[in-house]
Scaffold this motif. Structure first.
Motif, short mmCIF file in Angstrom:
data_model
loop_
_atom_site.label_atom_id
_atom_site.label_comp_id
_atom_site.label_asym_id
_atom_site.label_seq_id
_atom_site.Cartn_x
_atom_site.Cartn_y
_atom_site.Cartn_z
N SER A 10 14.33 32.93 12.25
CA SER A 10 14.33 31.48 12.33
C SER A 10 12.94 31.01 12.75
CB SER A 10 15.38 31.01 13.34
OG SER A 10 15.32 29.62 13.47
N ILE A 11 12.38 30.09 11.97
CA ILE A 11 11.04 29.57 12.25
C ILE A 11 11.16 28.06 12.44
CG2 ILE A 11 8.71 29.28 11.35
CD1 ILE A 11 9.10 31.88 9.82
N LYS A 12 10.63 27.58 13.57
CA LYS A 12 10.71 26.16 13.90
C LYS A 12 9.30 25.63 14.12
CE LYS A 12 13.09 23.00 16.97
NZ LYS A 12 13.94 22.88 18.15
N GLY A 13 9.00 24.49 13.47
CA GLY A 13 7.69 23.86 13.60
C GLY A 13 7.84 22.37 13.79
N LYS A 14 6.74 21.65 13.62
CA LYS A 14 6.77 20.21 13.89
C LYS A 14 7.53 19.42 12.82
CE LYS A 14 2.20 19.47 11.90
NZ LYS A 14 0.85 19.01 12.14
N HIS A 15 7.70 19.97 11.61
CA HIS A 15 8.40 19.24 10.55
C HIS A 15 9.85 19.67 10.36
CE1 HIS A 15 4.96 16.99 9.22
NE2 HIS A 15 4.23 18.09 9.19
N GLY A 16 10.27 20.76 10.99
CA GLY A 16 11.65 21.18 10.82
C GLY A 16 11.84 22.66 11.12
N CYS A 51 5.51 21.03 2.21
CA CYS A 51 5.23 21.43 0.83
C CYS A 51 5.34 20.19 -0.05
CB CYS A 51 6.22 22.50 0.38
SG CYS A 51 6.17 23.98 1.38
N LYS A 52 4.39 20.02 -0.96
CA LYS A 52 4.34 18.79 -1.76
C LYS A 52 4.24 19.13 -3.24
CE LYS A 52 2.23 16.32 1.99
NZ LYS A 52 1.11 15.64 2.53
N GLU A 53 4.78 18.24 -4.05
CA GLU A 53 4.70 18.37 -5.51
C GLU A 53 4.53 16.97 -6.08
OE1 GLU A 53 4.04 20.67 -8.28
OE2 GLU A 53 5.42 21.79 -7.02
N ILE A 59 14.69 16.68 1.06
CA ILE A 59 13.57 16.30 0.19
C ILE A 59 13.33 14.80 0.33
CG2 ILE A 59 12.74 16.18 -2.20
CD1 ILE A 59 12.94 19.00 -1.22
N THR A 60 12.07 14.41 0.47
CA THR A 60 11.73 12.98 0.48
C THR A 60 10.90 12.69 -0.76
OG1 THR A 60 9.77 13.40 1.80
CG2 THR A 60 11.77 12.81 2.98
N GLY A 108 8.84 18.26 1.24
CA GLY A 108 9.92 18.84 2.01
C GLY A 108 9.44 20.09 2.73
N VAL A 109 10.29 20.62 3.58
CA VAL A 109 9.95 21.79 4.38
C VAL A 109 10.08 23.06 3.56
CG1 VAL A 109 10.57 23.09 6.44
CG2 VAL A 109 10.66 20.62 6.48
N ASP A 110 11.11 23.16 2.72
CA ASP A 110 11.41 24.36 1.95
C ASP A 110 10.68 24.32 0.60
OD1 ASP A 110 12.48 26.68 0.98
OD2 ASP A 110 14.56 25.98 0.97
N LYS A 111 9.75 25.23 0.40
CA LYS A 111 8.95 25.25 -0.83
C LYS A 111 9.82 25.52 -2.06
CE LYS A 111 4.85 27.33 -2.87
NZ LYS A 111 3.75 28.25 -2.67
N GLN A 112 10.80 26.38 -1.91
CA GLN A 112 11.68 26.70 -3.04
C GLN A 112 12.49 25.47 -3.45
OE1 GLN A 112 15.32 27.11 -3.03
NE2 GLN A 112 15.26 27.67 -5.17
N LEU A 113 12.99 24.72 -2.49
CA LEU A 113 13.79 23.53 -2.80
C LEU A 113 12.94 22.44 -3.44
CD1 LEU A 113 16.59 22.23 -2.64
CD2 LEU A 113 15.97 21.41 -0.37
#
Length: 174
Positions: free
Chosen positions: A24-30, A77-79, A115-116, A129-134
């Motif tokens: 489990s990894i926790k950071g400032k964005h989630g 992660c951005k697209e 996702i935003t 979003g936080v998850d690159k795969q998603l």
């Protein structure tokens, strides 16, 4: 064997917990979680993770997944997507993207949780979003509504900003 996977992963800016094959990894964005398969082991010290595996292909895979998780919780992660075509537009309302893509009907896409989406103009979409795969999966599903790769003559459709589509030359009249 992957040369990058042999190097330890820096975790100085995130909180990491590793219990019973769950990381489990926790950071400032989630926060993100991953469960490890048998044959992959982690050695978590105070500021780095070292990945070891029985199968060498799993070593590179899990090293890349962990690096993407750390990058996602630190910097989102951005697209970026672009709509190209006459009358192609997008609008955002109540977590739904509403598209006019040249069909006889409008197309809507519901954005999943986590996702935003931002609409800076009617022909641009910025996903984050936080998850690159998603984030990549959502971008692929949006592109699938009207892919620009299927029309190489006019390049009409939806594409990523980083994608380069080679435009074909049309018929030449003698």
């Amino acid at each position: 064997m992957s040369k990058l996977a042999r190097k330890p992963i820096d975790i100085s800016n995130v909180e990491v917990t590793y219990e019973q094959r769950n990381l489990s990894i926790k950071g400032k964005h989630g926060q993100l979680n991953i469960s490890l398969v048998h044959g992959v082991d982690l050695d978590v010290t105070n500021d780095q993770i070292t990945v070891s595996a029985v199968k060498k292909d799993m070593l590179g895979l899990y090293c890349a997944l962990i690096k993407n998780m750390i990058n996602g919780v630190q910097n989102l992660c951005k697209e970026d997507l672009v709509l190209k075509g006459v009358g192609y537009r997008v609008s955002l309302s109540n977590n739904k993207l509403n598209f006019n893509l040249g069909y006889s009907h409008p197309v809507s896409y519901t954005i999943p949780e986590g996702i935003t989406a931002e609409i800076p103009s009617q022909t641009e979409i910025k996903l984050s979003g936080v998850d690159k795969q998603l984030v990549g999966q959502v971008a692929a599903e949006i592109i699938k509504l009207r892919p620009a790769k299927k029309d190489p003559y006019k390049e009409k459709g939806i594409k990523r900003v980083r994608d380069r589509i080679i435009k074909k030359v049309g018929k030449k009249v003698k």
